[in-house]
Design an enzyme around this catalytic site. Structure first.
Site, PDB file in Angstrom:
ATOM      1  N   HIS A 172       0.841  -1.201   0.000  1.00 28.19           N
ATOM      2  CA  HIS A 172       0.000   0.000   0.000  1.00 28.19           C
ATOM      3  C   HIS A 172       0.872   1.245   0.000  1.00 28.19           C
ATOM      4  O   HIS A 172       2.089   1.173   0.185  1.00 28.19           O
ATOM      5  CB  HIS A 172      -0.915   0.016   1.230  1.00 28.19           C
ATOM      6  N   ASP A 174       0.657   5.199   1.915  1.00 25.87           N
ATOM      7  CA  ASP A 174      -0.069   5.648   3.104  1.00 25.87           C
ATOM      8  C   ASP A 174      -1.186   6.642   2.820  1.00 25.87           C
ATOM      9  O   ASP A 174      -0.993   7.651   2.139  1.00 25.87           O
ATOM     10  CB  ASP A 174       0.918   6.205   4.131  1.00 25.87           C
ATOM     11  N   HIS A 183       4.760   0.200   0.086  1.00 26.93           N
ATOM     12  CA  HIS A 183       5.523  -0.546   1.081  1.00 26.93           C
ATOM     13  C   HIS A 183       4.697  -1.672   1.663  1.00 26.93           C
ATOM     14  O   HIS A 183       3.475  -1.721   1.521  1.00 26.93           O
ATOM     15  CB  HIS A 183       6.060   0.376   2.186  1.00 26.93           C
ATOM     16  N   ARG A 217       6.031   6.038  14.177  1.00 24.70           N
ATOM     17  CA  ARG A 217       5.754   6.463  12.798  1.00 24.70           C
ATOM     18  C   ARG A 217       5.153   7.867  12.781  1.00 24.70           C
ATOM     19  O   ARG A 217       4.222   8.169  13.514  1.00 24.70           O
ATOM     20  CB  ARG A 217       4.776   5.485  12.165  1.00 24.70           C
TER      21      ARG A 217
HETATM   22  C1  SIN Z   1       3.323   0.922   7.749  1.00 22.63           C
HETATM   23  O1  SIN Z   1       3.520   2.128   7.822  1.00 22.63           O
HETATM   24  O2  SIN Z   1       2.563   0.447   6.919  1.00 22.63           O
HETATM   25  C2  SIN Z   1       4.069   0.007   8.705  1.00 22.63           C
HETATM   26  C3  SIN Z   1       5.426  -0.278   8.203  1.00 22.63           C
HETATM   27  C4  SIN Z   1       6.205  -1.144   9.147  1.00 22.63           C
HETATM   28  O3  SIN Z   1       5.830  -1.286  10.318  1.00 22.63           O
HETATM   29  O4  SIN Z   1       7.203  -1.698   8.723  1.00 22.63           O
END
Ligand code: SIN
Length: 284
Positions: A106, A108, A261, A275
């Protein structure tokens, strides 16, 4: 196109980690960046799309301050930030959890009218092996399409949808993440975006697709599905990807305008990350 870093930097050095994108950036202390070093980092990040910084020691305040240098903070419509730091979403997985946040390809908050421009993830606790994040290069995915496909898709838009209800159900296999789910209120969680977007800073075209895409605008679901499935599979071809292995102190910044990602769910130990997402513009 292979990753070609200008490497004209005076303060940092840039070390590719894969063929088409992703690089470790060395020589920067993210807790203490001069304007000159920050400008070099910004420019190297735009070139490599996924910038990895190792052995960083930063407080939540310093991470927030660093994010502000890239832009305004974007708050997740479905997920609450930390009580003390609402700008930071703490991503936690305990050994007993079977749900991994982000374990689907996906980009973000694609369901927002103005999706997150960038995501900055800082590792606090990591498994002894596994728990990597994979990235795929959407410039390369666009470039590899045939001329016929590029022409056909040039003006197509996608409908991108957030998934609150199903998130709630899935998150029950991860109680910490389930406790963060919030009602988005009036925030828009369904948006139409161009399937081929132009990066506002580099001017390059990228395939803008990810798990939030539900159908193509003006097409039925039955018509859309084979094309969306094809483009999703195409967009994550191994030769477009890079992979980041985390250690406590690793910080990775990725560009959601040209990268998908995937958080690899292959571990059974505690993992805890901070994050921050940075606000973006309406894709064009
Ligand atoms: C995400 O932002 O989708 C999570 C990425 C991760 O925890 O590696």
């Amino acid at each position: 196109m292979p990753l070609d870093i200008a490497n004209t930097y005076r303060h940092i050095s840039v070390h590719p980690i894969a063929g088409t994108m992703g690089a470790e950036i060395r020589g920067a202390d993210l807790a203490n960046l001069s304007d000159e070093v920050f400008a070099e980092i910004k420019s190297a990040w735009l070139e490599c799309q996924v910038a990895v910084f190792r052995d960083q020691t930063i407080t939540p305040e310093q991470q927030i301050a660093l994010a502000h240098r890239f832009g305004e903070i974007h708050h997740h419509p479905f997920m609450k930030g930390m009580d003390d730091y609402p700008d930071i979403l703490e991503i936690v997985k305990e050994p007993s959890d079977s749900y991994t946040f982000g374990a689907a390809w996906h980009t973000d908050q694609m369901f927002n009218p103005k999706p997150a421009m960038a995501t900055m993830l800082y590792a606090h606790e990591t498994p002894s092996a596994g728990g990597d994040t994979m990235f795929s290069n959407m410039y390369a995915a666009y470039d590899a399409l045939s001329d016929g496909m590029k022409t056909m898709l040039a003006d197509v838009k996608t409908w991108c949808v957030g998934s609150k209800q199903s998130d709630r159900a899935r998150y029950s296999a991860n109680p910490v993440m389930a406790s963060k789910v919030r009602d988005p209120g009036d925030l828009q969680t369904e948006s139409a975006h161009p399937l081929i977007r132009t990066h506002p800073e580099t001017g390059r075209k990228a395939l803008y697709i990810g798990g939030h895409v539900k159908r193509l605008d003006g097409f039925t679901e039955a018509e859309s599905k084979p094309l969306v499935d094809y483009l999703m599979a195409h967009s994550i071809r191994p030769e477009f990807t890079c992979r980041v292995n985390w250690k406590p102190g690793t910080l990775t910044l990725w560009d959601n305008r040209c990268v998908q990602h995937y958080a690899v769910p292959d571990y059974n130990e505690r993992r805890r990350m901070h994050r921050i997402t940075i606000a973006g513009d309406e894709p064009f």
